[in-house]
Scaffold this active site. Structure first.
Site, PDB file in Angstrom:
ATOM      1  N   ASP A  35      -7.368  11.408  -5.332  1.00  0.00           N
ATOM      2  CA  ASP A  35      -7.625  11.161  -6.594  1.00  0.00           C
ATOM      3  C   ASP A  35      -8.400  12.347  -7.308  1.00  0.00           C
ATOM      4  O   ASP A  35      -9.393  12.745  -6.719  1.00  0.00           O
ATOM      5  CB  ASP A  35      -8.061  10.010  -6.807  1.00  0.00           C
ATOM      6  CG  ASP A  35      -7.804   9.496  -8.482  1.00  0.00           C
ATOM      7  OD1 ASP A  35      -7.213   8.491  -8.761  1.00  0.00           O
ATOM      8  OD2 ASP A  35      -8.635  10.115  -9.361  1.00  0.00           O
ATOM      9  N   ASN A  90      -3.649  -1.134 -10.015  1.00  0.00           N
ATOM     10  CA  ASN A  90      -4.048  -1.662 -11.494  1.00  0.00           C
ATOM     11  C   ASN A  90      -2.721  -1.592 -12.163  1.00  0.00           C
ATOM     12  O   ASN A  90      -1.502  -0.984 -11.816  1.00  0.00           O
ATOM     13  CB  ASN A  90      -4.592  -0.426 -12.245  1.00  0.00           C
ATOM     14  CG  ASN A  90      -6.017  -0.396 -11.574  1.00  0.00           C
ATOM     15  OD1 ASN A  90      -6.805  -1.444 -11.256  1.00  0.00           O
ATOM     16  ND2 ASN A  90      -6.412   0.816 -11.601  1.00  0.00           N
ATOM     17  N   THR A  98      -3.058   3.833 -15.996  1.00  0.00           N
ATOM     18  CA  THR A  98      -2.762   4.915 -16.946  1.00  0.00           C
ATOM     19  C   THR A  98      -1.695   5.506 -16.521  1.00  0.00           C
ATOM     20  O   THR A  98      -1.210   6.697 -17.352  1.00  0.00           O
ATOM     21  CB  THR A  98      -4.412   5.800 -16.870  1.00  0.00           C
ATOM     22  OG1 THR A  98      -4.444   6.303 -15.588  1.00  0.00           O
ATOM     23  CG2 THR A  98      -5.260   4.975 -17.373  1.00  0.00           C
ATOM     24  N   HIS A 103       0.975   3.345  -7.551  1.00  0.00           N
ATOM     25  CA  HIS A 103       0.496   3.857  -6.871  1.00  0.00           C
ATOM     26  C   HIS A 103      -0.713   3.011  -6.531  1.00  0.00           C
ATOM     27  O   HIS A 103      -0.739   2.022  -6.927  1.00  0.00           O
ATOM     28  CB  HIS A 103      -0.327   5.138  -7.611  1.00  0.00           C
ATOM     29  CG  HIS A 103      -0.902   4.694  -8.874  1.00  0.00           C
ATOM     30  ND1 HIS A 103      -0.274   4.421 -10.193  1.00  0.00           N
ATOM     31  CD2 HIS A 103      -2.213   4.444  -9.110  1.00  0.00           C
ATOM     32  CE1 HIS A 103      -0.876   4.282 -11.153  1.00  0.00           C
ATOM     33  NE2 HIS A 103      -2.140   4.360 -10.532  1.00  0.00           N
ATOM     34  N   HIS A 105      -4.536   2.546  -5.034  1.00  0.00           N
ATOM     35  CA  HIS A 105      -5.553   3.427  -4.709  1.00  0.00           C
ATOM     36  C   HIS A 105      -6.440   3.076  -3.483  1.00  0.00           C
ATOM     37  O   HIS A 105      -6.410   1.773  -3.188  1.00  0.00           O
ATOM     38  CB  HIS A 105      -6.639   3.087  -5.767  1.00  0.00           C
ATOM     39  CG  HIS A 105      -6.378   3.379  -7.310  1.00  0.00           C
ATOM     40  ND1 HIS A 105      -7.079   4.465  -7.853  1.00  0.00           N
ATOM     41  CD2 HIS A 105      -5.503   2.862  -8.167  1.00  0.00           C
ATOM     42  CE1 HIS A 105      -6.448   4.549  -9.216  1.00  0.00           C
ATOM     43  NE2 HIS A 105      -5.444   3.612  -9.337  1.00  0.00           N
TER      44      HIS A 105
END
Ligand code: 5GP
Ligand code: ZN
Length: 117
Positions: A35, A90, A98, A103, A105
């Site tokens: 990231d 998320n 966003t 994806h 994390h």
């Protein structure tokens, strides 16, 4: 169309090598890269190469790839020598999503509080 590259998608561009990223692992259907704004000593994103807007859309459209993303979260943790780690998807702007390309994390390397903020 689900699974097809999106011209204006940041993570599709990383998959295509049009934007640089620090790639730590790659499989036939996934890529894992660091990231750009890490929230822990290890903060890696595992993404499908195919474009789906979130984790549930990926699971519905390409379940084997969704499973590969999950397998790869563990592979990243092992490669980074993490005993414990957190996997986060998320979903939706209110939850902090966003980038509209699924994806996971993978966070680790420090104590992680529960419940998260
Ligand atoms: P989200 O907020 O959608 O769950 O996660 C998107 C993540 O992508 C964020 O943690 C953000 O730091 C990361 N990110 C955004 N742009 C880039 C980029 O250009 N390169 C990399 N490696 N990560 C990015
Ligand atoms: Zn995409």
């Amino acid at each position: 169309m689900a699974g097809e590259p999106h011209e204006d998608c940041l993570f599709c561009k990383i998959v295509e090598g049009r934007i640089p990223a620090t790639i730590v692992r790659e499989t036939e259907t996934t890529v894992a890269f660091r990231d750009i704004n890490p929230q822990a000593p290890t903060h890696v994103l595992v993404i499908p190469k195919a474009h789906y807007q979130d984790a549930a859309a990926l699971a519905a459209g390409a379940p084997e790839t969704a499973a590969e993303v999950l397998r790869e979260t563990r592979a990243v943790a092992e490669q980074e020598r993490l005993d414990s780690y957190r996997t986060i998807f998320n979903t939706g702007a209110g939850a902090g999503q966003t980038v509209w390309h699924a994806h996971a994390h993978v966070l680790g390397g420090r104590g992680l509080e529960w419940p998260p903020g």
